[in-house]
Design a protein around this motif. Structure first.
Motif, PDB file in Angstrom:
ATOM      1  N   GLY A   1       0.795  -1.073  -0.027  1.00 51.87           N
ATOM      2  CA  GLY A   1      -0.061   0.013   0.158  1.00 51.87           C
ATOM      3  C   GLY A   1       0.827   1.155   0.021  1.00 51.87           C
ATOM      4  O   GLY A   1       1.973   1.378   0.724  1.00 51.87           O
ATOM      5  N   VAL A   2       0.439   2.343  -0.869  1.00 49.10           N
ATOM      6  CA  VAL A   2       1.006   3.512  -0.812  1.00 49.10           C
ATOM      7  C   VAL A   2       0.181   4.647  -0.126  1.00 49.10           C
ATOM      8  O   VAL A   2       0.857   5.412   0.646  1.00 49.10           O
ATOM      9  CB  VAL A   2       1.371   3.812  -2.261  1.00 49.10           C
ATOM     10  N   ALA A   3      -0.721   4.843  -0.643  1.00 47.25           N
ATOM     11  CA  ALA A   3      -1.507   5.846   0.043  1.00 47.25           C
ATOM     12  C   ALA A   3      -3.149   5.569   0.033  1.00 47.25           C
ATOM     13  O   ALA A   3      -3.581   4.856  -1.071  1.00 47.25           O
ATOM     14  CB  ALA A   3      -1.198   7.190  -0.809  1.00 47.25           C
ATOM     15  N   SER A   4      -4.014   6.111   0.691  1.00 44.05           N
ATOM     16  CA  SER A   4      -5.346   5.939   0.690  1.00 44.05           C
ATOM     17  C   SER A   4      -5.881   7.347   1.053  1.00 44.05           C
ATOM     18  O   SER A   4      -5.527   8.096   2.013  1.00 44.05           O
ATOM     19  CB  SER A   4      -5.795   4.547   1.483  1.00 44.05           C
ATOM     20  N   ILE A   5      -7.337   7.390   0.653  1.00 41.15           N
ATOM     21  CA  ILE A   5      -8.190   8.422   0.980  1.00 41.15           C
ATOM     22  C   ILE A   5      -9.520   8.260   1.151  1.00 41.15           C
ATOM     23  O   ILE A   5     -10.074   7.187   0.491  1.00 41.15           O
ATOM     24  CB  ILE A   5      -7.927   9.621  -0.026  1.00 41.15           C
ATOM     25  N   SER A   6     -10.137   8.932   2.144  1.00 41.69           N
ATOM     26  CA  SER A   6     -11.676   8.625   2.082  1.00 41.69           C
ATOM     27  C   SER A   6     -12.517   9.522   1.306  1.00 41.69           C
ATOM     28  O   SER A   6     -12.105  10.912   1.312  1.00 41.69           O
ATOM     29  CB  SER A   6     -12.141   9.075   3.707  1.00 41.69           C
ATOM     30  N   THR A   7     -13.264   9.285   0.397  1.00 35.83           N
ATOM     31  CA  THR A   7     -13.720  10.146  -0.602  1.00 35.83           C
ATOM     32  C   THR A   7     -14.840  11.010   0.162  1.00 35.83           C
ATOM     33  O   THR A   7     -15.213  12.014  -0.234  1.00 35.83           O
ATOM     34  CB  THR A   7     -14.524   9.443  -1.688  1.00 35.83           C
ATOM     35  N   SER A   8     -15.630  10.607   1.369  1.00 43.88           N
ATOM     36  CA  SER A   8     -16.280  11.220   2.063  1.00 43.88           C
ATOM     37  C   SER A   8     -15.905  12.231   3.008  1.00 43.88           C
ATOM     38  O   SER A   8     -16.090  13.424   2.945  1.00 43.88           O
ATOM     39  CB  SER A   8     -17.429  10.221   2.892  1.00 43.88           C
ATOM     40  N   TYR A   9     -14.875  12.011   3.595  1.00 37.56           N
ATOM     41  CA  TYR A   9     -14.269  12.809   4.592  1.00 37.56           C
ATOM     42  C   TYR A   9     -12.860  13.780   4.083  1.00 37.56           C
ATOM     43  O   TYR A   9     -12.426  14.477   4.609  1.00 37.56           O
ATOM     44  CB  TYR A   9     -14.057  11.906   5.890  1.00 37.56           C
ATOM     45  N   GLY A  10     -12.214  12.996   3.098  1.00 40.57           N
ATOM     46  CA  GLY A  10     -10.852  13.641   2.603  1.00 40.57           C
ATOM     47  C   GLY A  10      -9.867  13.242   3.420  1.00 40.57           C
ATOM     48  O   GLY A  10      -8.809  13.525   3.211  1.00 40.57           O
ATOM     49  N   SER A  11      -9.998  12.494   4.519  1.00 38.00           N
ATOM     50  CA  SER A  11      -8.894  11.863   5.442  1.00 38.00           C
ATOM     51  C   SER A  11      -8.020  11.058   4.412  1.00 38.00           C
ATOM     52  O   SER A  11      -8.498  10.261   3.712  1.00 38.00           O
ATOM     53  CB  SER A  11      -9.383  11.454   6.660  1.00 38.00           C
ATOM     54  N   THR A  12      -6.734  11.149   4.781  1.00 42.29           N
ATOM     55  CA  THR A  12      -5.528  10.226   4.036  1.00 42.29           C
ATOM     56  C   THR A  12      -4.824   9.716   4.922  1.00 42.29           C
ATOM     57  O   THR A  12      -4.840   9.446   6.290  1.00 42.29           O
ATOM     58  CB  THR A  12      -4.752  11.201   3.567  1.00 42.29           C
ATOM     59  N   PHE A  13      -4.070   8.530   4.441  1.00 47.23           N
ATOM     60  CA  PHE A  13      -3.278   7.823   5.207  1.00 47.23           C
ATOM     61  C   PHE A  13      -2.135   7.383   4.062  1.00 47.23           C
ATOM     62  O   PHE A  13      -2.252   7.243   3.078  1.00 47.23           O
ATOM     63  CB  PHE A  13      -3.597   6.421   5.873  1.00 47.23           C
TER      64      PHE A  13
ATOM     65  N   LYS B   1       5.853   9.021   2.651  1.00 46.63           N
ATOM     66  CA  LYS B   1       5.523  10.190   3.553  1.00 46.63           C
ATOM     67  C   LYS B   1       6.196  11.433   3.393  1.00 46.63           C
ATOM     68  O   LYS B   1       7.477  11.469   3.072  1.00 46.63           O
ATOM     69  CB  LYS B   1       5.566  10.191   5.047  1.00 46.63           C
ATOM     70  N   GLY B   2       5.413  12.598   2.904  1.00 43.08           N
ATOM     71  CA  GLY B   2       6.333  13.723   2.623  1.00 43.08           C
ATOM     72  C   GLY B   2       6.579  13.889   1.089  1.00 43.08           C
ATOM     73  O   GLY B   2       7.117  15.053   0.539  1.00 43.08           O
ATOM     74  N   ARG B   3       6.482  12.794   0.245  1.00 38.96           N
ATOM     75  CA  ARG B   3       6.799  12.965  -1.050  1.00 38.96           C
ATOM     76  C   ARG B   3       5.582  12.745  -1.928  1.00 38.96           C
ATOM     77  O   ARG B   3       5.743  13.290  -2.959  1.00 38.96           O
ATOM     78  CB  ARG B   3       8.019  11.713  -1.467  1.00 38.96           C
ATOM     79  N   PHE B   4       4.710  11.864  -1.569  1.00 39.75           N
ATOM     80  CA  PHE B   4       3.413  11.445  -2.326  1.00 39.75           C
ATOM     81  C   PHE B   4       2.316  12.376  -1.415  1.00 39.75           C
ATOM     82  O   PHE B   4       2.270  12.357  -0.256  1.00 39.75           O
ATOM     83  CB  PHE B   4       3.075  10.273  -2.426  1.00 39.75           C
ATOM     84  N   THR B   5       1.366  12.832  -2.300  1.00 41.67           N
ATOM     85  CA  THR B   5      -0.009  13.439  -1.834  1.00 41.67           C
ATOM     86  C   THR B   5      -1.134  12.809  -2.623  1.00 41.67           C
ATOM     87  O   THR B   5      -1.279  12.785  -3.918  1.00 41.67           O
ATOM     88  CB  THR B   5       0.170  14.792  -2.057  1.00 41.67           C
ATOM     89  N   ILE B   6      -1.883  12.028  -1.963  1.00 37.27           N
ATOM     90  CA  ILE B   6      -3.276  11.617  -2.552  1.00 37.27           C
ATOM     91  C   ILE B   6      -4.273  12.518  -2.372  1.00 37.27           C
ATOM     92  O   ILE B   6      -4.349  13.464  -1.133  1.00 37.27           O
ATOM     93  CB  ILE B   6      -3.546  10.364  -1.823  1.00 37.27           C
ATOM     94  N   SER B   7      -5.074  12.767  -3.520  1.00 36.64           N
ATOM     95  CA  SER B   7      -6.237  13.848  -3.375  1.00 36.64           C
ATOM     96  C   SER B   7      -7.413  13.243  -4.225  1.00 36.64           C
ATOM     97  O   SER B   7      -7.107  12.402  -4.800  1.00 36.64           O
ATOM     98  CB  SER B   7      -5.592  15.010  -3.735  1.00 36.64           C
ATOM     99  N   ARG B   8      -8.587  14.043  -3.924  1.00 38.51           N
ATOM    100  CA  ARG B   8      -9.748  13.505  -4.635  1.00 38.51           C
ATOM    101  C   ARG B   8     -10.383  14.801  -5.502  1.00 38.51           C
ATOM    102  O   ARG B   8     -10.399  15.849  -4.753  1.00 38.51           O
ATOM    103  CB  ARG B   8     -10.794  12.789  -3.712  1.00 38.51           C
TER     104      ARG B   8
END
Length: 126
Positions: free
Chosen positions: A47-59, A65-72
């Motif tokens: 796993g690399v990164a994940s996001i909640s489409t309802s809340y926008g929270s990320t993991f 960390k610090g290099r990749f950003t997940i967004s929706r």
């Protein structure tokens, strides 16, 4: 219709940047966890990164960390993975996955994800 389509993978030099896109459909985007996983040749998928489409929270995995950003972008039912400071160890097939959203904390447990895309290849050369 269940759909997850990845795009954006290509070859880049170390230190470069790249943004991957994952386009979903109603059943794979709304109220879901969306995650990026990757698998390098001869290695297990991680796993690399994940996001909640309802809340926008990320993991994020510690390795990115610090290099990749997940967004929706909900209007487009699309999740992005912005990757910076790429290193050869980031070379892998990158997969987008969708799983049921049961709270506001997205995970990187593969068993939580039941829809998977076909993948997009990222190659980082030194």
């Amino acid at each position: 219709q269940e759909q997850l389509v990845e795009s954006g993978g290509r070859s880049v030099q170390a230190g470069g940047s790249l943004t991957l896109s994952c386009v979903g459909s109603r059943n794979t985007y709304r109220r879901r966890f969306i995650a990026w996983f990757r698998q390098a040749p001869g290695k297990e998928r991680e796993g690399v990164a994940s996001i909640s489409t309802s809340y926008g929270s990320t993991f994020y995995a510690d390795s990115v960390k610090g290099r990749f950003t997940i967004s929706r972008e909900t209007a487009k039912e699309t999740v992005y993975l912005q990757m910076k400071s790429l290193v050869p160890e980031d070379t892998a097939m990158y997969y987008c996955a969708s799983g049921s959203e049961y709270d506001e904390r997205p995970t990187l447990r593969q068993s939580d994800y039941n829809y998977w895309g076909q993948g997009t290849q990222v190659t980082v050369s030194s």
